[in-house]
Design a protein around this motif. Structure first.
Motif, PDB file in Angstrom:
ATOM      1  N   ARG A 223      37.270  46.674  32.973  1.00 21.48           N
ATOM      2  CA  ARG A 223      37.567  45.244  32.761  1.00 21.48           C
ATOM      3  C   ARG A 223      37.324  44.514  34.078  1.00 21.48           C
ATOM      4  NH1 ARG A 223      36.970  47.287  28.172  1.00 21.48           N
ATOM      5  NH2 ARG A 223      38.174  46.464  26.417  1.00 21.48           N
ATOM      6  N   TYR A 224      36.475  43.463  34.027  1.00 25.05           N
ATOM      7  CA  TYR A 224      36.020  42.809  35.258  1.00 25.05           C
ATOM      8  C   TYR A 224      36.119  41.290  35.163  1.00 25.05           C
ATOM      9  CZ  TYR A 224      34.277  47.522  35.812  1.00 25.05           C
ATOM     10  OH  TYR A 224      34.206  48.884  35.901  1.00 25.05           O
TER      11      TYR A 224
ATOM     12  N   GLY B 265      29.658  39.655  41.136  1.00 29.67           N
ATOM     13  CA  GLY B 265      30.000  40.438  42.316  1.00 29.67           C
ATOM     14  C   GLY B 265      30.833  41.666  41.982  1.00 29.67           C
ATOM     15  N   LEU B 266      31.726  41.519  40.999  1.00 29.97           N
ATOM     16  CA  LEU B 266      32.541  42.663  40.591  1.00 29.97           C
ATOM     17  C   LEU B 266      31.670  43.782  40.014  1.00 29.97           C
ATOM     18  CD1 LEU B 266      35.706  41.064  38.943  1.00 29.97           C
ATOM     19  CD2 LEU B 266      35.662  42.660  40.869  1.00 29.97           C
ATOM     20  N   VAL B 267      30.762  43.415  39.136  1.00 32.92           N
ATOM     21  CA  VAL B 267      29.867  44.421  38.555  1.00 32.92           C
ATOM     22  C   VAL B 267      29.021  45.060  39.645  1.00 32.92           C
ATOM     23  CG1 VAL B 267      27.854  44.740  37.058  1.00 32.92           C
ATOM     24  CG2 VAL B 267      29.835  43.446  36.232  1.00 32.92           C
TER      25      VAL B 267
ATOM     26  N   CYS C 163      33.425  41.625  30.913  1.00 31.28           N
ATOM     27  CA  CYS C 163      33.310  40.898  32.175  1.00 31.28           C
ATOM     28  C   CYS C 163      33.564  39.406  31.978  1.00 31.28           C
ATOM     29  CB  CYS C 163      31.942  41.125  32.823  1.00 31.28           C
ATOM     30  SG  CYS C 163      30.532  40.652  31.826  1.00 31.28           S
ATOM     31  N   ASP C 164      34.218  38.808  32.955  1.00 29.40           N
ATOM     32  CA  ASP C 164      34.451  37.369  33.060  1.00 29.40           C
ATOM     33  C   ASP C 164      35.437  36.813  32.040  1.00 29.40           C
ATOM     34  OD1 ASP C 164      33.616  35.333  34.934  1.00 29.40           O
ATOM     35  OD2 ASP C 164      32.805  34.236  33.228  1.00 29.40           O
ATOM     36  N   VAL C 165      36.214  37.669  31.436  1.00 32.31           N
ATOM     37  CA  VAL C 165      37.219  37.216  30.476  1.00 32.31           C
ATOM     38  C   VAL C 165      38.280  38.310  30.364  1.00 32.31           C
ATOM     39  CG1 VAL C 165      36.103  38.186  28.410  1.00 32.31           C
ATOM     40  CG2 VAL C 165      37.525  36.134  28.201  1.00 32.31           C
ATOM     41  N   GLY C 166      39.477  37.928  29.950  1.00 34.22           N
ATOM     42  CA  GLY C 166      40.519  38.922  29.710  1.00 34.22           C
ATOM     43  C   GLY C 166      41.631  38.946  30.732  1.00 34.22           C
ATOM     44  N   GLY C 167      41.411  38.334  31.900  1.00 34.66           N
ATOM     45  CA  GLY C 167      42.465  38.245  32.907  1.00 34.66           C
ATOM     46  C   GLY C 167      42.815  39.548  33.584  1.00 34.66           C
ATOM     47  N   VAL C 168      41.872  40.504  33.606  1.00 33.28           N
ATOM     48  CA  VAL C 168      42.151  41.812  34.200  1.00 33.28           C
ATOM     49  C   VAL C 168      40.967  42.289  35.034  1.00 33.28           C
ATOM     50  CG1 VAL C 168      42.626  44.257  33.725  1.00 33.28           C
ATOM     51  CG2 VAL C 168      43.668  42.493  32.295  1.00 33.28           C
TER      52      VAL C 168
END
Length: 368
Positions: free
Chosen positions: A77-78, A100-102, A65-70
């Motif tokens: 991947r969030y 919010g994504l999680v 979450c919060d890293v990786g650009g995806v």
């Protein structure tokens, strides 16, 4: 805490615990909450955490979450920093952060894990939306730089802050975990004089991760407290108000008076009333609510004018002008209703020695 895949925690059955990945360096409230939310799920309860920006290391993580650009739910991947990202929670216009994504993808499962409410339960859905609106959306807005009010409109109106509220926000507290001393100066073990403070040392990755874990625990505790309060108080109150709303015609043919039964834990009723009116196509229908001061048979009763909207000091219909600021026998004489105790000078609330007296006050008020 930032361990390579080979050092994953082993479970009692010999399997390796899942790994959550997020970025290292300066951290914010959204990923601190996102990590805690994931750990409320049974499958991540014993997870370890890797904080890195190394793409190859992140590939070894079970969820990121919060890293990786995806943003890819199937791949777990969030991230929300990519240029094309514009996802929002259903019914909201606020762009999502990692928190919010999680929540969007796992919120109902988190509610089920914490409260026992099945994901198929309608009350789970109520909490899912309520927790986003009352708690998580603020994390999304903060991380995406979305202010609660339009700054240009505030400047145009000449409205200025009276004080800084940074220390009062959860985002402010989380930020403090990034840099604040970990112990009071007088408890520090370094032998430096009071006049010669020690030079700041470079934080190690381990110390940085420890700070993150503390921040994550802080925001997570606040979230769990909010969820348990909503599940244990707000949700049961809705059922009480829902029944009272259904029964209101017995007190007034047009349904303008609602009677809230007394409960020892209290019944926060007004927000539920607004929602139930909206759901039943009866917005603005109820003008007065009656409720007892205690659970005793001889309890005094209150009559409360329903506010025009949540948080408003204006009422849909205040108690009669002639009653306002008048008390006891004089009020009984003016109103013609025995047992009258008081009506507030603003007309938003009054009292009577009995339920029948309070009901008479409400019935007179709706027609005056």
């Amino acid at each position: 805490m930032s361990e390579p895949e080979a050092k994953r925690i082993k479970m009692a059955d010999g399997t390796k615990a899942p790994v959550i990945g997020t970025h290292n360096g300066h951290f914010h409230a959204d990923e601190a909450l996102a990590v805690y939310l994931l750990r409320l799920l049974p499958q991540y309860a014993n997870s370890s955490l890797i904080r890195t920006r190394d793409a190859e290391v992140l590939k070894t993580c079970d969820i990121v979450c919060d890293v990786g650009g995806v943003h890819d739910h199937d791949a777990k991947r969030y991230d929300h920093h990519q240029r094309e990202f514009n996802a929002v929670f259903p019914g909201s216009a606020t762009k999502l952060s990692s928190a919010g994504l999680v929540w969007m993808h796992y919120g109902k499962d988190i509610i089920a894990s914490v409260t026992g409410l099945a994901t198929s339960d309608a009350n789970n859905d109520l909490l899912y939306n309520k927790l986003y609106a009352d708690f998580i959306e603020a994390f999304d807005a903060n991380d995406n730089g979305i202010p609660i009010y339009d700054p240009a409109a505030l400047r145009s109106a000449g409205i200025e802050k009276r004080f800084s509220d940074k220390g009062f926000s959860m985002a402010g507290v989380v930020n403090r975990f990034n840099y604040a001393a970990t112990e009071p100066r007088n408890a520090a073990k370094a032998s430096v004089s009071a006049d010669a403070p020690a030079a700041p040392k470079q934080k190690t990755q381990e110390e940085e991760d420890t700070r993150f874990q503390k921040a994550s625990h802080f925001v997570g505790e606040q979230f769990v407290a909010e969820l348990l309060d909503k599940a244990g108080s707000w949700l049961p109150a809705r059922e009480v108000v829902k029944q009272a709303f259904a029964d209101r015609a017995q007190y007034d043919a047009q349904g303008r008076i609602i009677v809230i039964p007394w409960k020892p834990e209290g019944v926060p009723w007004m927000e539920h009333l607004y929602n139930l009116e909206e759901e039943n196509g009866a917005k603005g229908a109820v003008l007065y609510a009656l409720f007892a001061e205690s659970g005793e048979p001889d309890s005094k009763w209150r009559i409360r004018a329903v506010s025009l909207e949540p948080g408003s000091f204006e009422n849909r219909k205040g108690l009669p002008e002639a009653w306002r600021g008048v008390r006891d026998e004089e009020l009984s004489k003016v109103s013609g209703i025995p047992g009258a105790i008081f009506v507030h000078a603003s007309g938003f609330i009054g009292g009577n020695a009995s339920f029948d007296g309070a009901l008479q006050m409400a019935k007179q008020s709706v027609d005056m």
